[in-house]
Design a protein around this motif. Sequence first.
Motif, PDB file in Angstrom:
ATOM      1  N   GLY A 285      15.895   4.879  -3.819  1.00  0.00           N
ATOM      2  CA  GLY A 285      16.385   4.259  -2.415  1.00  0.00           C
ATOM      3  C   GLY A 285      14.949   3.792  -1.987  1.00  0.00           C
ATOM      4  N   ARG A 286      15.112   2.760  -1.063  1.00  0.00           N
ATOM      5  CA  ARG A 286      13.708   2.249  -0.259  1.00  0.00           C
ATOM      6  C   ARG A 286      13.581   2.880   0.856  1.00  0.00           C
ATOM      7  NH1 ARG A 286      14.471  -2.999   1.161  1.00  0.00           N
ATOM      8  NH2 ARG A 286      16.548  -3.122   0.950  1.00  0.00           N
ATOM      9  N   THR A 287      13.089   4.372   0.712  1.00  0.00           N
ATOM     10  CA  THR A 287      12.965   4.992   1.851  1.00  0.00           C
ATOM     11  C   THR A 287      11.410   4.655   2.455  1.00  0.00           C
ATOM     12  OG1 THR A 287      12.327   6.945   0.181  1.00  0.00           O
ATOM     13  CG2 THR A 287      14.446   6.855   1.273  1.00  0.00           C
ATOM     14  N   PRO A 288      10.260   4.385   1.380  1.00  0.00           N
ATOM     15  CA  PRO A 288       9.069   4.361   2.262  1.00  0.00           C
ATOM     16  C   PRO A 288       8.955   3.182   3.210  1.00  0.00           C
ATOM     17  CG  PRO A 288       9.013   4.519   0.011  1.00  0.00           C
ATOM     18  CD  PRO A 288      10.565   4.110   0.134  1.00  0.00           C
ATOM     19  N   PRO A 294       4.350  -6.826  -0.189  1.00  0.00           N
ATOM     20  CA  PRO A 294       3.762  -6.020  -1.120  1.00  0.00           C
ATOM     21  C   PRO A 294       2.544  -5.261  -0.724  1.00  0.00           C
ATOM     22  CG  PRO A 294       2.969  -8.162  -1.829  1.00  0.00           C
ATOM     23  CD  PRO A 294       4.089  -8.078  -0.363  1.00  0.00           C
ATOM     24  N   ASP A 295       1.708  -5.486   0.266  1.00  0.00           N
ATOM     25  CA  ASP A 295       0.600  -4.661   0.482  1.00  0.00           C
ATOM     26  C   ASP A 295       1.048  -3.561   1.424  1.00  0.00           C
ATOM     27  OD1 ASP A 295      -1.558  -7.641   1.087  1.00  0.00           O
ATOM     28  OD2 ASP A 295      -1.638  -6.187  -0.605  1.00  0.00           O
ATOM     29  N   THR A 296       1.932  -3.972   2.471  1.00  0.00           N
ATOM     30  CA  THR A 296       2.431  -3.006   3.330  1.00  0.00           C
ATOM     31  C   THR A 296       3.262  -1.763   2.302  1.00  0.00           C
ATOM     32  OG1 THR A 296       2.598  -4.397   5.018  1.00  0.00           O
ATOM     33  CG2 THR A 296       4.092  -2.624   5.381  1.00  0.00           C
ATOM     34  N   TRP A 297       4.111  -2.343   1.599  1.00  0.00           N
ATOM     35  CA  TRP A 297       4.680  -1.349   0.611  1.00  0.00           C
ATOM     36  C   TRP A 297       3.752  -0.461   0.082  1.00  0.00           C
ATOM     37  CZ3 TRP A 297       3.789  -0.820  -4.450  1.00  0.00           C
ATOM     38  CH2 TRP A 297       4.660   0.150  -5.065  1.00  0.00           C
ATOM     39  N   ARG A 303       1.053   6.572   0.931  1.00  0.00           N
ATOM     40  CA  ARG A 303       0.970   7.467   2.210  1.00  0.00           C
ATOM     41  C   ARG A 303       2.043   8.594   1.940  1.00  0.00           C
ATOM     42  NH1 ARG A 303       0.639   4.368   5.764  1.00  0.00           N
ATOM     43  NH2 ARG A 303       2.769   3.851   6.415  1.00  0.00           N
ATOM     44  N   GLN A 304       3.262   7.922   1.620  1.00  0.00           N
ATOM     45  CA  GLN A 304       4.531   9.005   1.271  1.00  0.00           C
ATOM     46  C   GLN A 304       4.239   9.977   0.272  1.00  0.00           C
ATOM     47  OE1 GLN A 304       8.414   7.434   0.090  1.00  0.00           O
ATOM     48  NE2 GLN A 304       9.143   8.586   1.953  1.00  0.00           N
ATOM     49  N   THR A 347      -5.387  -3.799  -5.412  1.00  0.00           N
ATOM     50  CA  THR A 347      -5.806  -2.533  -5.206  1.00  0.00           C
ATOM     51  C   THR A 347      -5.346  -1.623  -6.477  1.00  0.00           C
ATOM     52  OG1 THR A 347      -5.610  -2.965  -2.965  1.00  0.00           O
ATOM     53  CG2 THR A 347      -6.029  -0.732  -3.623  1.00  0.00           C
ATOM     54  N   GLU A 348      -6.440  -0.962  -7.176  1.00  0.00           N
ATOM     55  CA  GLU A 348      -5.938   0.111  -7.964  1.00  0.00           C
ATOM     56  C   GLU A 348      -6.722   1.366  -7.259  1.00  0.00           C
ATOM     57  OE1 GLU A 348      -6.347  -0.008 -11.987  1.00  0.00           O
ATOM     58  OE2 GLU A 348      -5.770  -2.277 -12.165  1.00  0.00           O
TER      59      GLU A 348
END
Length: 447
Positions: A285-288, A294-297, A303-304, A347-348
Amino acid sequence: MEITELLDRLGAGAQPVRQAAAAELIDLGEDAVAAVAALMRADVSTVATETAASVLWRIGLPALGPVVEMLDGHPAEMVRWKASLALGSIADKLTDLAPVARLLAHPSPRVRTAAAYTLQGRGERALPHAGELITLLDDPDPQVRERAGWALPHLGPGVVPALQRIRRDGPGRLRARVLTALADTDPDALDLRDKAALRRLIRVKQLTEVPAPMHLCGLWLALPTTDQAAVLAALDLSDPFPVTMRLGESAWNHDNHSGGVLDDHSGHARAYVTPALDGWTLVFGRTPSHDHDPDTWAEQTQRQCAELSGVFGAAHGYIMSCGDGFTSWCIAEHGAVIRFYAVEHDTEIGPPHPAEAGYLLPDQRPALPADAFDGVDLRDQAAVGARWDQLKLDHAIPDTCTATTIARQLSVDPAAMGPHLRVEGGGVIARTACGRDLPTPPGALEI
């Protein structure tokens, strides 16, 4: 001007000439219908099929008969499709949809299907004809039944009482079929008996259910724990409802592909939490994030996962897409992300994980000779695939890894689940913080 001359002008000359001819034919109305319909049916014509169809639907109701004839019997699929579009456009000109609704009883299943599709597209305007659509749920033709089932939810909440009445009072064959239509329209409208029967069926199926490969499209988490209650608490999930693994997968895929049928939060109103699988609990599920950027995700996923790894020792976030080649993985341990990768993401985090050893990353391209695909028709997928397989052998090119490749080595690969997995407990669907005040997302799910 003679109709034949107008037809000639409709298929030739400059655009203003064609537009003027179309306007005159439309003004002639019923007198022009037969000639324009003949153009649309013709195997060879100077007038494009869509042009003739456009004239017919703009004439309106007088063109209904020829349009229905083409839907019923024309051998060319393109003509039938244009006729179906013309039917919808004619319906838009009607103040009363009864002429279209009468087609639901037409002898041809093609016409019945097109009529149901047309009413579906008119939404709540078609509500007075809900009864005729409900009757089609027991049509002898499976495509007609399917289309009627798809159409009913589009009539809006006003269709629910009619479905409930059939569910309660019959007739018998329809009682079973309207159950799916109710679930597709408003699952909360199921009565207490149906809900109790659903719970019993789920309990029975859970006893003997064997894990099966899942269709993956979206985000899931993997946590090394068998404590489902702790997972629910850590993710702020509530109101767990026991489900089979098949039902959980069906709900997740439905929500991912439904396009947000309730509001902006409906796509992440609930999450599927698996039973413990070889000591891991998976959460689909898309809980985050509520944001598709994409950057926000990426930031929120990192973080999660970091926070969850502080609770469970480790936490993995994976993504697979069924629509393109996007894939991603985030590996966190003891409160910190040690590896994050996403296709074509700027970002990696961290060095390549040992699970990636021996693989190409999805956005890495192997060095190939300039003539690698010489002599291969690039439109022939089989030929391209065969040459690629040979190139891999000749040049020792490794396979490309995806999120499932990493999950298979580090946790559980949902795409490869089977009877080899040790299952503890049962799966649940639970409400997210966004979903607690929302109705149950509509949609009939597999059990």
